[in-house]
Design a protein around this motif. Structure first.
Motif, PDB file in Angstrom:
ATOM      1  N   GLU A   1       0.825  -1.211   0.000  1.00 18.62           N
ATOM      2  CA  GLU A   1       0.000   0.000   0.000  1.00 18.62           C
ATOM      3  C   GLU A   1       0.858   1.259   0.000  1.00 18.62           C
ATOM      4  OE1 GLU A   1      -2.854  -0.059   3.182  1.00 18.62           O
ATOM      5  OE2 GLU A   1      -3.961  -1.739   2.319  1.00 18.62           O
ATOM      6  N   GLU A   2       1.933   1.253   0.783  1.00 11.04           N
ATOM      7  CA  GLU A   2       2.798   2.434   0.832  1.00 11.04           C
ATOM      8  C   GLU A   2       3.486   2.680  -0.509  1.00 11.04           C
ATOM      9  OE1 GLU A   2       2.532   4.477   3.235  1.00 11.04           O
ATOM     10  OE2 GLU A   2       1.512   3.165   4.648  1.00 11.04           O
ATOM     11  N   GLN A   3       3.831   1.617  -1.201  1.00  4.80           N
ATOM     12  CA  GLN A   3       4.378   1.787  -2.548  1.00  4.80           C
ATOM     13  C   GLN A   3       3.347   2.440  -3.460  1.00  4.80           C
ATOM     14  OE1 GLN A   3       7.212  -1.537  -3.967  1.00  4.80           O
ATOM     15  NE2 GLN A   3       5.764  -2.540  -2.571  1.00  4.80           N
ATOM     16  N   ASP A   4       2.084   2.030  -3.305  1.00  3.89           N
ATOM     17  CA  ASP A   4       0.998   2.665  -4.075  1.00  3.89           C
ATOM     18  C   ASP A   4       0.926   4.151  -3.782  1.00  3.89           C
ATOM     19  OD1 ASP A   4       0.224   0.288  -5.269  1.00  3.89           O
ATOM     20  OD2 ASP A   4      -1.709   0.152  -4.208  1.00  3.89           O
ATOM     21  N   HIS A   5       1.027   4.502  -2.504  1.00  8.51           N
ATOM     22  CA  HIS A   5       0.931   5.916  -2.135  1.00  8.51           C
ATOM     23  C   HIS A   5       2.038   6.727  -2.814  1.00  8.51           C
ATOM     24  CE1 HIS A   5      -1.170   4.619   1.878  1.00  8.51           C
ATOM     25  NE2 HIS A   5      -1.885   4.318   0.800  1.00  8.51           N
ATOM     26  N   ALA A   6       3.239   6.171  -2.820  1.00  7.75           N
ATOM     27  CA  ALA A   6       4.346   6.860  -3.501  1.00  7.75           C
ATOM     28  C   ALA A   6       4.051   6.992  -4.995  1.00  7.75           C
ATOM     29  CB  ALA A   6       5.654   6.113  -3.268  1.00  7.75           C
ATOM     30  N   ARG A   7       3.535   5.932  -5.592  1.00 10.06           N
ATOM     31  CA  ARG A   7       3.252   5.961  -7.035  1.00 10.06           C
ATOM     32  C   ARG A   7       2.164   6.982  -7.372  1.00 10.06           C
ATOM     33  NH1 ARG A   7       5.823   5.252 -11.725  1.00 10.06           N
ATOM     34  NH2 ARG A   7       4.209   5.438 -13.287  1.00 10.06           N
ATOM     35  N   ILE A   8       1.157   7.093  -6.540  1.00  8.88           N
ATOM     36  CA  ILE A   8       0.101   8.088  -6.764  1.00  8.88           C
ATOM     37  C   ILE A   8       0.716   9.486  -6.802  1.00  8.88           C
ATOM     38  CG2 ILE A   8      -1.941   9.196  -5.752  1.00  8.88           C
ATOM     39  CD1 ILE A   8      -2.559   6.334  -4.548  1.00  8.88           C
TER      40      ILE A   8
END
Length: 174
Positions: A49-56
């Motif tokens: 999920e944190e990787q997703d946040h960075a990607r967003i």
């Protein structure tokens, strides 16, 4: 166009999200090494999920024709004496992230940057969920403290948690 202050803060937030991912990966590996595969799974989902946040945030910066600046990720802790301490550290960390997101929202509002303000609403809402989830896990760990069977059952329950891609990414072509 992003102000330089907001641009720098967004890049700092990307680094913070990647550091968060690294922290949760470390917690996952520590739990797994201790035979707590369900707790390891819970933290591995957090890592994703944190990787997703960075990607967003990276996608957003790119959409505003600005540069994503990836910075070195600082070292993270690697061991915890108990799952309870892992989740307590998680809550402390998520409160720091909430403060950072609130700061981003304040900068965007100060800049009258309505696009950035709108994008950050998702992160504000997400942080409410992140803190609540950590508090729930602290309560669960406290409820089974000293009870090996209770910890076993909690670990089994957490093994069922699955990763779901963050909603802002589900509409983008990767």
């Amino acid at each position: 166009m992003l102000s330089s202050k907001l641009h720098d803060a967004l890049n700092a937030q990307i680094n913070a999200e990647l550091w968060s991912a690294y922290l949760y990966l470390s917690m996952s590996m520590d739990a797994e090494a201790k035979g707590l595969k369900g707790i390891a799974n819970w933290f591995f989902v957090q890592f994703q999920e944190e990787q997703d946040h960075a990607r967003i945030l990276m996608n957003y910066i790119n959409s505003r024709d600005a540069e994503v600046k990836l910075l070195p990720i600082a070292e993270v802790r690697t061991t915890w004496p108990s799952p309870l301490e892992m989740f307590q550290d998680t809550l402390v960390h998520e409160k720091k992230v909430t403060a950072m997101i609130n700061n981003l929202a304040a900068i965007a509002a100060e800049d009258n940057d309505y696009a950035s303000s709108n994008m950050l609403v998702w992160f504000v809402d997400e942080q409410v969920e992140e803190e609540e989830s950590a508090r729930d896990m602290i309560f669960a760990c406290e409820s089974v403290e000293g009870n090996k069977y209770g910890l076993y059952m909690l670990d089994k329950e957490l093994a069922a948690r699955t990763y779901q891609q963050a909603s802002p990414l589900t509409t983008t072509a990767e």
